[in-house]
Scaffold this active site. Structure first.
Site, PDB file in Angstrom:
ATOM      1  N   LYS A  44      40.526  -9.192  62.691  1.00  0.00           N
ATOM      2  CA  LYS A  44      41.242  -7.754  63.466  1.00  0.00           C
ATOM      3  C   LYS A  44      42.226  -7.131  62.411  1.00  0.00           C
ATOM      4  O   LYS A  44      42.183  -5.746  62.484  1.00  0.00           O
ATOM      5  CB  LYS A  44      41.890  -8.279  64.765  1.00  0.00           C
ATOM      6  CG  LYS A  44      40.950  -8.389  65.978  1.00  0.00           C
ATOM      7  CD  LYS A  44      41.529  -8.496  67.281  1.00  0.00           C
ATOM      8  CE  LYS A  44      40.951  -8.976  68.398  1.00  0.00           C
ATOM      9  NZ  LYS A  44      39.706  -8.077  68.752  1.00  0.00           N
ATOM     10  N   CYS A  89      32.772 -14.489  70.172  1.00  0.00           N
ATOM     11  CA  CYS A  89      33.624 -13.677  70.356  1.00  0.00           C
ATOM     12  C   CYS A  89      33.398 -12.458  69.171  1.00  0.00           C
ATOM     13  O   CYS A  89      32.673 -12.755  68.049  1.00  0.00           O
ATOM     14  CB  CYS A  89      35.172 -14.057  69.882  1.00  0.00           C
ATOM     15  SG  CYS A  89      36.367 -12.725  69.080  1.00  0.00           S
ATOM     16  N   THR A 111      37.696 -16.518  72.076  1.00  0.00           N
ATOM     17  CA  THR A 111      39.141 -16.514  72.165  1.00  0.00           C
ATOM     18  C   THR A 111      39.784 -17.401  73.291  1.00  0.00           C
ATOM     19  O   THR A 111      39.001 -18.068  74.059  1.00  0.00           O
ATOM     20  CB  THR A 111      39.604 -14.957  72.628  1.00  0.00           C
ATOM     21  OG1 THR A 111      39.079 -14.669  74.275  1.00  0.00           O
ATOM     22  CG2 THR A 111      39.086 -13.831  71.787  1.00  0.00           C
ATOM     23  N   CYS A 166      32.399  -6.999  73.463  1.00  0.00           N
ATOM     24  CA  CYS A 166      33.609  -7.922  73.677  1.00  0.00           C
ATOM     25  C   CYS A 166      33.443  -8.921  74.622  1.00  0.00           C
ATOM     26  O   CYS A 166      32.933  -8.737  75.967  1.00  0.00           O
ATOM     27  CB  CYS A 166      34.907  -7.211  73.970  1.00  0.00           C
ATOM     28  SG  CYS A 166      36.252  -8.001  74.477  1.00  0.00           S
ATOM     29  N   ASN A 167      33.417 -10.101  74.269  1.00  0.00           N
ATOM     30  CA  ASN A 167      33.083 -11.504  75.144  1.00  0.00           C
ATOM     31  C   ASN A 167      34.072 -11.576  76.063  1.00  0.00           C
ATOM     32  O   ASN A 167      33.652 -11.766  77.341  1.00  0.00           O
ATOM     33  CB  ASN A 167      32.814 -12.608  74.373  1.00  0.00           C
ATOM     34  CG  ASN A 167      31.434 -12.599  73.560  1.00  0.00           C
ATOM     35  OD1 ASN A 167      30.539 -12.958  73.989  1.00  0.00           O
ATOM     36  ND2 ASN A 167      31.452 -12.142  72.255  1.00  0.00           N
ATOM     37  N   THR A 168      35.324 -11.423  75.665  1.00  0.00           N
ATOM     38  CA  THR A 168      36.430 -11.736  76.655  1.00  0.00           C
ATOM     39  C   THR A 168      36.340 -10.614  77.925  1.00  0.00           C
ATOM     40  O   THR A 168      36.673 -11.032  78.996  1.00  0.00           O
ATOM     41  CB  THR A 168      37.769 -11.697  75.949  1.00  0.00           C
ATOM     42  OG1 THR A 168      37.691 -12.548  74.803  1.00  0.00           O
ATOM     43  CG2 THR A 168      38.984 -12.206  76.648  1.00  0.00           C
ATOM     44  N   ALA A 169      36.219  -9.527  77.664  1.00  0.00           N
ATOM     45  CA  ALA A 169      35.926  -8.512  78.751  1.00  0.00           C
ATOM     46  C   ALA A 169      34.956  -8.836  79.729  1.00  0.00           C
ATOM     47  O   ALA A 169      35.147  -8.169  80.975  1.00  0.00           O
ATOM     48  CB  ALA A 169      35.689  -7.128  77.863  1.00  0.00           C
ATOM     49  N   ASP A 182      45.346  -5.893  75.040  1.00  0.00           N
ATOM     50  CA  ASP A 182      44.607  -7.077  74.634  1.00  0.00           C
ATOM     51  C   ASP A 182      44.166  -8.097  75.713  1.00  0.00           C
ATOM     52  O   ASP A 182      45.142  -8.238  76.391  1.00  0.00           O
ATOM     53  CB  ASP A 182      45.523  -7.886  73.548  1.00  0.00           C
ATOM     54  CG  ASP A 182      44.772  -9.036  72.863  1.00  0.00           C
ATOM     55  OD1 ASP A 182      44.145  -8.760  71.919  1.00  0.00           O
ATOM     56  OD2 ASP A 182      45.087 -10.250  73.280  1.00  0.00           O
ATOM     57  N   ARG A 183      42.887  -8.407  75.939  1.00  0.00           N
ATOM     58  CA  ARG A 183      42.480  -9.321  76.975  1.00  0.00           C
ATOM     59  C   ARG A 183      42.817 -10.683  77.081  1.00  0.00           C
ATOM     60  O   ARG A 183      43.200 -11.141  78.072  1.00  0.00           O
ATOM     61  CB  ARG A 183      40.936  -9.123  76.704  1.00  0.00           C
ATOM     62  CG  ARG A 183      39.916  -7.895  77.109  1.00  0.00           C
ATOM     63  CD  ARG A 183      40.343  -6.893  76.125  1.00  0.00           C
ATOM     64  NE  ARG A 183      39.969  -7.123  74.805  1.00  0.00           N
ATOM     65  CZ  ARG A 183      40.464  -6.204  73.675  1.00  0.00           C
ATOM     66  NH1 ARG A 183      41.351  -5.384  73.897  1.00  0.00           N
ATOM     67  NH2 ARG A 183      40.030  -6.682  72.465  1.00  0.00           N
ATOM     68  N   THR A 184      43.178 -11.328  76.018  1.00  0.00           N
ATOM     69  CA  THR A 184      43.496 -12.586  75.684  1.00  0.00           C
ATOM     70  C   THR A 184      44.792 -12.596  76.247  1.00  0.00           C
ATOM     71  O   THR A 184      45.163 -13.559  77.010  1.00  0.00           O
ATOM     72  CB  THR A 184      43.155 -13.312  74.272  1.00  0.00           C
ATOM     73  OG1 THR A 184      41.764 -13.524  74.360  1.00  0.00           O
ATOM     74  CG2 THR A 184      44.166 -14.583  74.127  1.00  0.00           C
TER      75      THR A 184
END
Lengths: 239, 239
Positions: free
Chosen positions: A169, A199, A130, A87-90, A51-53
């Protein structure tokens, strides 16, 4: 199979619903009457990437090795011409990933900001994303560079955003929609002229909500349109 | 990225909407609260593979070389444990493709037939599929082997089915839904106890049609459930 279009490598699985939505958005944004006029896609939807966050807020395994492994495998495929990551966070790791491979990776944040039409007197742009995306300033940095003021939810609001994303999710679209719609409305009522759904789980929940649809910017769609353009296929509507 | 689940290789793009629907059905059929509990998928959605039906009815390029190329590339990926093909017509080549690679390929027709619960007095099973699937007897063969009588639309009806599938491929879901719903109803009113949606474009149009939903068998869903089972992830509902 010979194709006159360039093949996109999709580094996905973050999460799997967002990847399916992204593939469908690529299709929907393409003007085509037959299968053969669509963009060729080679996708990795391997959702075991940590999980990125969780990592960015300081309590989880580092997702970079998994991201780099997937990007390298896609880039090593001689059919793949360029990559996209739904995936924005990535995108916190976009630069590092780009250095790890020899093929270009589209940038969801730059593509999203490029679609925003600013008029005199417009309010700031709200960002629904996120905790990881917010903490790593993934959108803020590029918005500042473009000279666009931005706003994020307050602490309690951001907790609702995270709960909404987690609900999507977990497959509970109804809960996700209620929580995310509330936060989008709060940003709009607070003076934001537009809200970025930053996100890839968020448009899955909000794209059907007619009241706010016109004022929400779908980052997944912006990336999908960039893929169609870059592939050489025909966009459904002009850029 | 280590995963306790086995990775499926998806030979898709026939068409691209069906592949996106298939990835989403794999996700929806999985019991998961987080990304990491989902099935790892490596998908080729390369829609330039020549039209399967055009070839089978005698007027188009042979899709086998393109299918074999895609299957071989997926099988050569050390992460891929088994394959699935979200295209019913392509199953005409299932045996030949299976011989060309050293990893197993799930069979959409066998998986679909296995989900059909027969009771005494039940009518025949109707088959909605492409001209190619019907001409190659892709469903008929396995239904006969299972001792289940089947029925296909008459000539004019089959033309409507093909027009409906073409409309879905062209993005005109409304036309597709009207044409395909009409043919499903005709088979049901003619005495069929169930109708197999035996082309992956069909459930995209018909899954929202409440009146017939309970009597239509979704081949894409049957294959998606087989993928979840084979992968080792947890099915949303028992098999």
């Amino acid at each position: 199979v010979s194709t006159k279009y360039r093949t996109v490598g999709v580094l996905g699985g973050m999460g799997p619903a967002a990847t399916a939505d992204f593939l469908d958005q690529i299709r929907r944004e393409t003007r085509a009457l037959t299968d053969q006029e669509h963009v060729p896609v080679i996708a990795r939807s391997v959702p075991q990437i940590p999980d990125r966050t969780a990592y960015l807020v300081g309590d989880g395994a580092d997702p970079f090795p998994g991201l780099a492994h997937g990007a390298k495998k896609l880039a090593a495929d001689d059919e793949v011409a360029f990559l996209a990551i739904p995936c924005n966070t990535a995108h916190h790791w976009h630069e590092r990933l780009s250095r790890a491979i020899d093929k270009p990776i589209l940038h969801i944040v730059k593509e999203t900001i490029a679609t925003i039409d600013r008029r005199p007197g417009d309010g700031p742009i709200g960002i629904l994303a996120t905790d990881g995306t917010q903490k790593a300033d993934v959108y803020g940095k590029w918005l500042r560079e473009a000279g666009i003021p931005s706003r994020v939810p307050a602490v309690a609001g951001q907790q609702s955003v995270m709960a909404g994303i987690a609900a999507v999710k977990a497959g509970d679209l109804e809960t996700g929609r209620a929580l995310l719609k509330g936060q989008a409305e709060e940003l709009l009522q607070g003076g934001c002229s537009r809200v970025i759904m930053g996100c890839t789980e968020i448009p899955i929940a909000l794209n059907d909500v007619a009241e706010i649809r016109g004022r929400c910017v779908d980052a997944t769609r912006a990336l999908a349109r960039a893929v169609v353009h870059e592939s050489g296929a025909v966009l459904r509507t002009a850029r």
